[in-house]
Design a protein around this motif. Structure first.
Motif, PDB file in Angstrom:
ATOM      1  N   PRO A  24     -46.236 -23.213  17.460  1.00  0.00           N
ATOM      2  CA  PRO A  24     -45.388 -23.230  18.663  1.00  0.00           C
ATOM      3  C   PRO A  24     -45.824 -22.175  19.668  1.00  0.00           C
ATOM      4  N   ALA A  25     -45.815 -22.546  20.937  1.00  0.00           N
ATOM      5  CA  ALA A  25     -46.193 -21.606  21.988  1.00  0.00           C
ATOM      6  C   ALA A  25     -45.047 -20.636  22.248  1.00  0.00           C
ATOM      7  N   ASP A  26     -45.378 -19.376  22.415  1.00  0.00           N
ATOM      8  CA  ASP A  26     -44.399 -18.339  22.738  1.00  0.00           C
ATOM      9  C   ASP A  26     -44.890 -17.638  24.007  1.00  0.00           C
ATOM     10  N   PRO A  27     -44.256 -17.901  25.164  1.00  0.00           N
ATOM     11  CA  PRO A  27     -44.715 -17.287  26.416  1.00  0.00           C
ATOM     12  C   PRO A  27     -44.782 -15.767  26.360  1.00  0.00           C
ATOM     13  N   ALA A  28     -43.978 -15.146  25.516  1.00  0.00           N
ATOM     14  CA  ALA A  28     -43.980 -13.678  25.432  1.00  0.00           C
ATOM     15  C   ALA A  28     -45.295 -13.144  24.891  1.00  0.00           C
ATOM     16  N   LEU A  29     -46.068 -14.007  24.224  1.00  0.00           N
ATOM     17  CA  LEU A  29     -47.322 -13.565  23.627  1.00  0.00           C
ATOM     18  C   LEU A  29     -48.493 -13.607  24.610  1.00  0.00           C
ATOM     19  N   ARG A  65     -49.262 -16.037  14.695  1.00  0.00           N
ATOM     20  CA  ARG A  65     -48.685 -15.366  15.872  1.00  0.00           C
ATOM     21  C   ARG A  65     -49.819 -14.648  16.595  1.00  0.00           C
ATOM     22  N   LEU A 104     -42.935  -6.019  21.659  1.00  0.00           N
ATOM     23  CA  LEU A 104     -42.146  -7.190  21.288  1.00  0.00           C
ATOM     24  C   LEU A 104     -41.443  -6.955  19.958  1.00  0.00           C
ATOM     25  N   THR A 112     -41.244  -8.964  17.571  1.00  0.00           N
ATOM     26  CA  THR A 112     -42.214  -9.401  16.556  1.00  0.00           C
ATOM     27  C   THR A 112     -43.582  -9.457  17.220  1.00  0.00           C
TER      28      THR A 112
END
Length: 352
Positions: free
Chosen positions: A215-220, A181, A241, A243
């Protein structure tokens, strides 16, 4: 109006309503020309896109022995270090540097509008400033050698790093340590918001995660104006966030410094609770014990200066020079903590 290639001094003089001798003196910045007259001649030259031919200039009095340098910022260490290396090489060759500071969008527009009519240099070096097609057309009217330093500009010789490769070195390091992450703090230039800063560094993040099967997480991903305070704000958003990330990749060390400040104020340990990596190897990165990807900034300025000298000497030069970068591992990165809950408990700052 005559075609641009046929416009000569007589056309400029006629447009300005002065003699050819006066027009010539005004364009040469002769001290015995009235300010209003000089302004009228320059305006006429700009309207006609007239440029003093390099050959005629040399026949009249030789080369200018000056090299123009265009920079978007003069207070940032990157541009100062690049300019230091460039100027040292040119000074050794008895060439002077004429500095053009192009700040916000209005400055930029005015600079490129006036540039062709004021051929005061034998070459121009553009440092860290993207140039669009209309601006390239204005540069071409100068009839001098153009070199790009700190970035690539289409059709010009350049000296730079591979930003995508540098970004991969940073993100791959975090992946190798076991982080899954990973947050990214991307940046925009607050004075040139339409131009992303080093888009290759953003592309590297996506490619590294994809290849690692993460996996891509736009929130990151948080995009903020360049600077330490913006980096601190971006880190606060990532910590909010549900997480938060276990590691953060910042587009520059200055942004990473801001992220570190937020983490320490939140009572989190670096790298035990969260890892941080930057790019550039800022002069303060070693003192901050920041893991980073180093680029030789002053060296790029020196290489750009030598490229200018070769071009002025009539030597053909290649498309450009890509200078390698290297990962410098310090104390801000480590494998992620093995814990069943995240985020870790906030720690009370130690009493002073």
């Amino acid at each position: 109006m005559p075609p641009a290639s046929k416009i000569n001094m007589a056309d400029v003089a006629r447009r300005a309503g002065v003699s050819m001798a006066t027009a010539s003196r005004a364009l040469a910045n002769h001290p015995h020309v009235a300010t209003a007259t000089r302004a009228r001649v320059l305006a006429a030259a700009e309207e006609l896109a007239y440029v003093v031919s390099p050959e005629a200039s040399r026949l009249a009095g030789g080369a200018t022995d000056r090299v123009g340098v265009v920079v978007p910022h003069i207070s940032r260490w990157f541009f100062a270090a690049m300019l230091d290396g460039l100027e040292a090489v040119l000074r050794d060759a008895d060439l002077d540097v004429l500095l053009y500071h192009v700040g916000d969008a209005a400055d930029r527009h005015d600079f490129f509008r006036r540039l062709p009519a004021r051929r005061k240099v034998d070459a121009l070096v553009v440092i860290g400033l993207p140039v669009d097609e209309p601006e390239r057309e204005r540069l071409a009217l100068m009839g001098v050698h153009i070199v790009a330093a700190g970035g690539q500009i289409e059709n010009y010789p350049y000296v730079c790093i591979d930003d995508a490769a540098a970004g991969r070195q940073a993100v791959d390091h975090l992946v190798f340590l076991g982080h899954r992450r990973i947050g990214m703090i991307a940046t925009l230039d607050p004075e040139q918001p339409d131009w992303p800063v080093a888009p290759g560094r953003t592309r590297a993040y996506a490619e590294a995660l994809t290849e690692a099967g993460i996996p891509a997480d736009p929130a990151l991903t948080v995009t903020v104006p360049w600077g330490g305070v913006s980096g601190a704000d971006a880190m606060s958003r990532l910590l909010s966030l549900r997480t938060p990330p276990t590691a953060v990749y910042a587009h520059s060390d200055e942004v990473a410094f801001g992220a570190v400040r937020t983490l320490r104020r939140a009572g989190l340990r670096i790298p035990e609770d969260i890892s941080v990596v930057g790019i550039d190897d800022h002069p303060h990165a070693e003192l901050a014990d920041l893991t980073t990807v180093a680029q030789p900034v002053r060296r790029q300025g020196e290489l750009a200066g030598r490229m200018v000298l070769r071009l002025l000497g009539g030597e053909a030069d290649g498309d450009g020079i890509t200078v390698p970068t290297r990962l410098v591992v310090r104390g801000s990165t480590a494998p992620p903590a093995r814990r069943s809950t995240w985020p870790p408990a906030r720690r009370r700052p130690a009493a002073r």
